[in-house]
Design a protein around this motif. Structure first.
Motif, PDB file in Angstrom:
ATOM      1  N   ARG A  51     -49.604 -10.710   7.140  1.00  0.00           N
ATOM      2  CA  ARG A  51     -50.503 -11.124   6.041  1.00  0.00           C
ATOM      3  C   ARG A  51     -50.281 -12.574   5.644  1.00  0.00           C
ATOM      4  N   ALA A  52     -49.033 -13.033   5.732  1.00  0.00           N
ATOM      5  CA  ALA A  52     -48.700 -14.408   5.347  1.00  0.00           C
ATOM      6  C   ALA A  52     -48.994 -15.412   6.458  1.00  0.00           C
ATOM      7  N   GLY A  53     -49.397 -14.937   7.630  1.00  0.00           N
ATOM      8  CA  GLY A  53     -49.706 -15.848   8.730  1.00  0.00           C
ATOM      9  C   GLY A  53     -48.496 -16.346   9.496  1.00  0.00           C
ATOM     10  N   VAL A  54     -47.352 -15.684   9.340  1.00  0.00           N
ATOM     11  CA  VAL A  54     -46.148 -16.055  10.066  1.00  0.00           C
ATOM     12  C   VAL A  54     -46.153 -15.387  11.445  1.00  0.00           C
ATOM     13  N   LEU A  55     -46.598 -14.138  11.486  1.00  0.00           N
ATOM     14  CA  LEU A  55     -46.681 -13.383  12.732  1.00  0.00           C
ATOM     15  C   LEU A  55     -48.117 -12.973  13.005  1.00  0.00           C
ATOM     16  N   MET A  56     -48.363 -12.635  14.261  1.00  0.00           N
ATOM     17  CA  MET A  56     -49.620 -12.013  14.656  1.00  0.00           C
ATOM     18  C   MET A  56     -49.251 -10.666  15.261  1.00  0.00           C
ATOM     19  N   ALA A  68     -47.021 -16.522  14.950  1.00  0.00           N
ATOM     20  CA  ALA A  68     -48.411 -16.974  14.793  1.00  0.00           C
ATOM     21  C   ALA A  68     -48.570 -18.444  15.166  1.00  0.00           C
ATOM     22  N   ARG A  69     -47.481 -19.179  15.129  1.00  0.00           N
ATOM     23  CA  ARG A  69     -47.479 -20.612  15.459  1.00  0.00           C
ATOM     24  C   ARG A  69     -46.194 -20.903  16.211  1.00  0.00           C
ATOM     25  N   PRO A  70     -46.090 -22.071  16.809  1.00  0.00           N
ATOM     26  CA  PRO A  70     -44.814 -22.430  17.437  1.00  0.00           C
ATOM     27  C   PRO A  70     -43.670 -22.381  16.412  1.00  0.00           C
ATOM     28  N   ALA A  71     -42.496 -22.036  16.887  1.00  0.00           N
ATOM     29  CA  ALA A  71     -41.328 -21.890  16.014  1.00  0.00           C
ATOM     30  C   ALA A  71     -41.037 -23.160  15.209  1.00  0.00           C
ATOM     31  N   GLU A  72     -41.430 -24.311  15.753  1.00  0.00           N
ATOM     32  CA  GLU A  72     -41.213 -25.588  15.055  1.00  0.00           C
ATOM     33  C   GLU A  72     -42.113 -25.731  13.823  1.00  0.00           C
ATOM     34  N   ARG A  73     -43.115 -24.872  13.712  1.00  0.00           N
ATOM     35  CA  ARG A  73     -44.079 -24.984  12.613  1.00  0.00           C
ATOM     36  C   ARG A  73     -44.013 -23.811  11.641  1.00  0.00           C
TER      37      ARG A  73
END
Length: 156
Positions: A51-56, A68-73
Motif C-alpha cells: 500500500r505504501a509503494g515500497v513493494l509490489m 517496487a523501486r531499486p533498493a537505492e530509492r
C-alpha cells in the motif's frame, strides 16, 4: 520509544529482497521461512508495504513480492512509516499547565523546551532513516551471506 516487531520484520524482508536480482519475485512463505517468522503476521505487514509503494505483489503460482523501486530509492524511513505511520514518537501533554505549579495558558504560546527537544530529536531520527536506503543496508550484509541467501532463495 518502542517500535513494533513488524518494523524489524519488514526491514529484514526488504533487505532480503534487495539482495536478489532486481525484479525478482519472492513468495511470502519463503521470506517467512527464511527468517523464521509467522507467515500470517508477515502477510499483514507486507500488505502495508505494498500500500505504501515500497513493494509490489503478484499473485498466482509464480507470485510473491518484489521491491517496487531499486533498493537505492527505498529508504528505511519509508518502511517504518508504512508500518508505524509518520507521526512523532512524542506527544506533548502540556504538563506545564497542570498541578500546583501550573503556568497560565497565556504563558504557553510557544512549545516548551521539552517539546522542542523531543521534536528536534524526532526530526534527526527521521532524517537519518530517510538518508539510509535499502541498498545501504544490503551493503552491510557480508557478501558470503548475500551469496548464500541468493543461492538458497533462487534455487528454492
Amino acid at each position: 520509544m518502542k517500535l513494533s516487531q513488524g518494523v524489524e520484520w519488514c526491514l529484514h524482508a526488504v533487505v532480503l529482497l534487495g539482495q536478489l536480482p532486481q525484479g525478482t519475485v519472492l513468495p511470502r512463505t519463503l521470506m517467512a521461512q527464511h527468517h523464521g517468522l509467522p507467515d500470517d503476521y508477515l502477510a499483514k505487514y507486507l500488505k502495508q508495504l505494498v500500500r505504501a509503494g515500497v513493494l509490489m505483489a503478484s499473485t498466482g503460482p509464480r507470485g510473491g513480492y518484489r521491491l517496487a523501486r531499486p533498493a537505492e530509492r527505498i529508504t528505511a524511513w519509508e518502511v517504518i512509516e508504512a508500518i508505524e505511520g509518520g507521526q512523532s514518537f512524542f506527544h506533548c501533554q502540556e504538563i506545564r499547565q497542570c498541578g500546583t505549579g501550573a503556568a497560565r495558558p497565556a504563558e504557553c504560546t510557544e512549545p516548551c523546551a521539552i517539546h522542542q527537544m523531543m521534536h528536534s530529536a524526532f526530526l534527526t531520527w527521521k532524517d537519518q532513516l530517510s538518508q539510509t536506503t535499502v541498498a545501504d543496508l544490503v551493503q552491510q550484509v557480508p557478501e558470503h551471506v548475500r551469496e548464500r541467501n541468493r543461492q538458497g532463495l533462487l534455487n528454492a
